[in-house]
Design a protein around this motif. Sequence first.
Motif, PDB file in Angstrom:
ATOM      1  N   LYS A  81       0.849  -1.191   0.000  1.00 57.11           N
ATOM      2  CA  LYS A  81       0.000   0.000   0.000  1.00 57.11           C
ATOM      3  C   LYS A  81       0.884   1.241   0.000  1.00 57.11           C
ATOM      4  CE  LYS A  81      -3.914  -2.202   2.375  1.00 57.11           C
ATOM      5  NZ  LYS A  81      -4.835  -2.124   3.541  1.00 57.11           N
ATOM      6  N   SER A  82       0.248   2.393   0.094  1.00 56.69           N
ATOM      7  CA  SER A  82       0.923   3.689  -0.026  1.00 56.69           C
ATOM      8  C   SER A  82       2.155   3.804   0.858  1.00 56.69           C
ATOM      9  CB  SER A  82      -0.075   4.798   0.330  1.00 56.69           C
ATOM     10  OG  SER A  82       0.549   6.054   0.318  1.00 56.69           O
ATOM     11  N   CYS A  83       3.247   4.270   0.267  1.00 60.96           N
ATOM     12  CA  CYS A  83       4.467   4.543   1.025  1.00 60.96           C
ATOM     13  C   CYS A  83       4.334   5.914   1.676  1.00 60.96           C
ATOM     14  CB  CYS A  83       5.674   4.500   0.101  1.00 60.96           C
ATOM     15  SG  CYS A  83       7.245   4.765   0.940  1.00 60.96           S
ATOM     16  N   ARG A  84       4.546   5.993   2.976  1.00 58.99           N
ATOM     17  CA  ARG A  84       4.296   7.228   3.722  1.00 58.99           C
ATOM     18  C   ARG A  84       5.564   8.031   4.004  1.00 58.99           C
ATOM     19  NH1 ARG A  84      -0.326   6.599   7.073  1.00 58.99           N
ATOM     20  NH2 ARG A  84      -2.114   5.950   5.817  1.00 58.99           N
ATOM     21  N   LYS A  85       6.717   7.362   4.136  1.00 55.83           N
ATOM     22  CA  LYS A  85       7.951   8.070   4.501  1.00 55.83           C
ATOM     23  C   LYS A  85       9.162   7.272   4.050  1.00 55.83           C
ATOM     24  CE  LYS A  85      10.090  11.465   6.763  1.00 55.83           C
ATOM     25  NZ  LYS A  85       9.922  12.893   6.431  1.00 55.83           N
ATOM     26  N   VAL A  86      10.162   7.980   3.487  1.00 54.34           N
ATOM     27  CA  VAL A  86      11.448   7.367   3.159  1.00 54.34           C
ATOM     28  C   VAL A  86      12.570   8.199   3.770  1.00 54.34           C
ATOM     29  CG1 VAL A  86      10.691   6.283   1.011  1.00 54.34           C
ATOM     30  CG2 VAL A  86      11.601   8.610   0.951  1.00 54.34           C
ATOM     31  N   LEU A  87      13.633   7.523   4.206  1.00 56.02           N
ATOM     32  CA  LEU A  87      14.810   8.183   4.759  1.00 56.02           C
ATOM     33  C   LEU A  87      16.052   7.348   4.466  1.00 56.02           C
ATOM     34  CD1 LEU A  87      13.663   9.397   8.317  1.00 56.02           C
ATOM     35  CD2 LEU A  87      14.180  10.845   6.350  1.00 56.02           C
ATOM     36  N   PHE A  88      17.154   8.029   4.125  1.00 57.76           N
ATOM     37  CA  PHE A  88      18.437   7.359   3.960  1.00 57.76           C
ATOM     38  C   PHE A  88      19.129   7.199   5.309  1.00 57.76           C
ATOM     39  CE2 PHE A  88      17.911   9.064  -0.347  1.00 57.76           C
ATOM     40  CZ  PHE A  88      18.341   7.995  -1.122  1.00 57.76           C
ATOM     41  N   SER A  89      19.869   6.123   5.458  1.00 58.95           N
ATOM     42  CA  SER A  89      20.714   5.974   6.636  1.00 58.95           C
ATOM     43  C   SER A  89      21.833   7.010   6.578  1.00 58.95           C
ATOM     44  CB  SER A  89      21.302   4.563   6.693  1.00 58.95           C
ATOM     45  OG  SER A  89      22.078   4.303   5.527  1.00 58.95           O
ATOM     46  N   SER A  99       4.960   2.315   5.541  1.00 56.97           N
ATOM     47  CA  SER A  99       3.834   2.283   4.617  1.00 56.97           C
ATOM     48  C   SER A  99       2.501   2.115   5.333  1.00 56.97           C
ATOM     49  CB  SER A  99       4.032   1.126   3.631  1.00 56.97           C
ATOM     50  OG  SER A  99       2.880   0.865   2.877  1.00 56.97           O
ATOM     51  N   LYS A 100       1.464   2.383   4.566  1.00 52.11           N
ATOM     52  CA  LYS A 100       0.101   2.130   5.023  1.00 52.11           C
ATOM     53  C   LYS A 100      -0.123   0.643   5.240  1.00 52.11           C
ATOM     54  CE  LYS A 100      -4.706   3.171   3.768  1.00 52.11           C
ATOM     55  NZ  LYS A 100      -5.613   3.731   2.746  1.00 52.11           N
ATOM     56  N   ASP A 101       0.737  -0.206   4.656  1.00 51.27           N
ATOM     57  CA  ASP A 101       0.603  -1.654   4.841  1.00 51.27           C
ATOM     58  C   ASP A 101       1.154  -2.127   6.188  1.00 51.27           C
ATOM     59  OD1 ASP A 101       3.369  -1.672   4.573  1.00 51.27           O
ATOM     60  OD2 ASP A 101       3.398  -2.645   2.622  1.00 51.27           O
ATOM     61  N   LYS A 102       1.578  -1.144   7.035  1.00 48.82           N
ATOM     62  CA  LYS A 102       2.030  -1.399   8.419  1.00 48.82           C
ATOM     63  C   LYS A 102       3.416  -2.044   8.492  1.00 48.82           C
ATOM     64  CE  LYS A 102      -2.829  -2.386   9.448  1.00 48.82           C
ATOM     65  NZ  LYS A 102      -3.786  -3.383   9.958  1.00 48.82           N
ATOM     66  N   ALA A 103       4.128  -2.045   7.379  1.00 54.20           N
ATOM     67  CA  ALA A 103       5.448  -2.681   7.342  1.00 54.20           C
ATOM     68  C   ALA A 103       6.568  -1.653   7.289  1.00 54.20           C
ATOM     69  CB  ALA A 103       5.552  -3.608   6.139  1.00 54.20           C
ATOM     70  N   VAL A 104       7.736  -2.074   7.759  1.00 55.82           N
ATOM     71  CA  VAL A 104       8.975  -1.307   7.641  1.00 55.82           C
ATOM     72  C   VAL A 104       9.891  -2.062   6.688  1.00 55.82           C
ATOM     73  CG1 VAL A 104      11.001  -0.398   8.842  1.00 55.82           C
ATOM     74  CG2 VAL A 104       8.782  -0.394   9.989  1.00 55.82           C
ATOM     75  N   GLU A 134      22.719   4.689  13.580  1.00 55.14           N
ATOM     76  CA  GLU A 134      22.860   3.580  12.637  1.00 55.14           C
ATOM     77  C   GLU A 134      22.122   2.324  13.080  1.00 55.14           C
ATOM     78  OE1 GLU A 134      26.540   3.544  15.331  1.00 55.14           O
ATOM     79  OE2 GLU A 134      25.265   5.014  14.316  1.00 55.14           O
ATOM     80  N   ASN A 135      21.715   2.255  14.350  1.00 54.08           N
ATOM     81  CA  ASN A 135      21.040   1.064  14.854  1.00 54.08           C
ATOM     82  C   ASN A 135      19.612   1.294  15.341  1.00 54.08           C
ATOM     83  OD1 ASN A 135      23.339  -0.698  14.553  1.00 54.08           O
ATOM     84  ND2 ASN A 135      24.247   0.291  16.341  1.00 54.08           N
ATOM     85  N   ILE A 136      19.278   2.515  15.639  1.00 48.08           N
ATOM     86  CA  ILE A 136      17.989   2.817  16.271  1.00 48.08           C
ATOM     87  C   ILE A 136      17.130   3.679  15.347  1.00 48.08           C
ATOM     88  CG2 ILE A 136      16.842   3.796  18.309  1.00 48.08           C
ATOM     89  CD1 ILE A 136      18.666   1.397  18.908  1.00 48.08           C
ATOM     90  N   PHE A 137      15.842   3.333  15.233  1.00 46.79           N
ATOM     91  CA  PHE A 137      14.897   4.186  14.512  1.00 46.79           C
ATOM     92  C   PHE A 137      13.542   4.163  15.217  1.00 46.79           C
ATOM     93  CE2 PHE A 137      14.233   0.028  12.575  1.00 46.79           C
ATOM     94  CZ  PHE A 137      12.869  -0.038  12.342  1.00 46.79           C
ATOM     95  N   ALA A 138      12.729   5.179  14.942  1.00 47.63           N
ATOM     96  CA  ALA A 138      11.421   5.317  15.577  1.00 47.63           C
ATOM     97  C   ALA A 138      10.339   5.416  14.513  1.00 47.63           C
ATOM     98  CB  ALA A 138      11.391   6.553  16.470  1.00 47.63           C
ATOM     99  N   TRP A 149      12.856   1.198  17.655  1.00 49.02           N
ATOM    100  CA  TRP A 149      13.342  -0.110  17.210  1.00 49.02           C
ATOM    101  C   TRP A 149      14.864  -0.194  17.243  1.00 49.02           C
ATOM    102  CZ3 TRP A 149       9.623  -3.623  15.183  1.00 49.02           C
ATOM    103  CH2 TRP A 149       8.337  -3.075  14.990  1.00 49.02           C
ATOM    104  N   ASP A 150      15.344  -1.427  17.383  1.00 51.29           N
ATOM    105  CA  ASP A 150      16.761  -1.738  17.219  1.00 51.29           C
ATOM    106  C   ASP A 150      16.906  -2.580  15.953  1.00 51.29           C
ATOM    107  OD1 ASP A 150      19.389  -2.844  17.356  1.00 51.29           O
ATOM    108  OD2 ASP A 150      19.412  -2.497  19.512  1.00 51.29           O
TER     109      ASP A 150
END
Length: 385
Positions: A81-89, A99-104, A134-138, A149-150
């Motif tokens: 489903k729709s992609c809501r946000k993208v970010l580079f490491s 995404s709206k599909d609830k996945a990372v 490099e290891n943690i995201f929210a 998350w780790d």
Amino acid sequence: MAPPVEHEDSCEQEAAEEPKTPKIRDTPEDIKLEAIANTIAFHPSQDILAAGDIDGDLYLFSYSCAEGANKELWSSGHHLKSCRKVLFSGDGQKLFSVSKDKAVHIMDVEAGKLLTRIPKAHKAPINALLLVDENIFATGDDEGMLKVWDVRSGTSFMDLKQHEDFISDITIDQDKRTLLTSSGDGTMGVFNIRRRRFELLSEFQNGDLNSVCIMKRGRKVVCGSGEGKIYIFNWNGFGATSDRFAVQAESVDCIVPITDSILCAASTDGVIRAVSVLPNRVLGSVGQHAGESIEEIARSRDTRFLASCAHDQLVKFWDISSLPDTRVSDYRRRKKRDRRLKALSNKAFDTGQDFFAGLLDSTEENRNKEDEEEEEEEDSDSGSD
């Protein structure tokens, strides 16, 4: 043997067929997408831009000011489903998406291959993403749940639901300790990720809080609202706003700091405004998607370009190289009823365009003289901070 004159004609023909040097533009050309893009992000060290659209597709482009030089590097359709946000490491080797599909998803930037997928990361569609290190995201979802998350374990170590509506944006301080969220319930959330706990919610503001960033060398927090206002909080004074002002826009959906005192704000009216914070005022227009709601704006690594994506299915680039040198006086001139929004780039509509008629850099269009004088006094006080 061919006559000499024919030989000369042949040389002239060969010379005419030599490729011409491509024209160099002030900004890269627009990128046309197959669907509306919700999100864009610049690579931290290369001339590369990522985009995610409403169909769940991810695209990676290289961009250049040379005419005809923009190039699609790869595309991916892993989201359902729709992609809501993208970010580079931080190192630019990975691309995170929610995404709206609830996945990372985590993609390999060079190969365009899926490295990691966290299905059902939330119970509700995911709307916000922040890379802490490099290891943690929210991540934040449509029901107000925040998760931290780790990457190494692929699991979350903080699951907190304090908001009553969607989390629109997430940011964190330079010490990587205090995480801030903006929400559709009109509050800003404060979380301590080192102690893994919730701290407080701000007082309710009128309308959604759509974006949040930290400015003034970490001393101020700025939120954009669905009612077209910018709210300012003192650091460690998160409960109540210290200042607020309107930018005469339909909304402030996305804000990106350009300097410590100047930000760019995108709105559903299709205009990107450059805004000074303390002293508070709209400096002018950086660019526009005429009549089209803007989904997101992003700043390039060298602060030369601002990119924007909107409902016209275009990614546009704007020259903001002069903004860091802009000096804003504390002195505030008396507002004029017919004042237009000043064009700050060659591609922005100039002040003579009817499109900007009535766009004043005031808090209210019909503010009377007494209110203006009161605001001048407030600005002089605020500008001293």
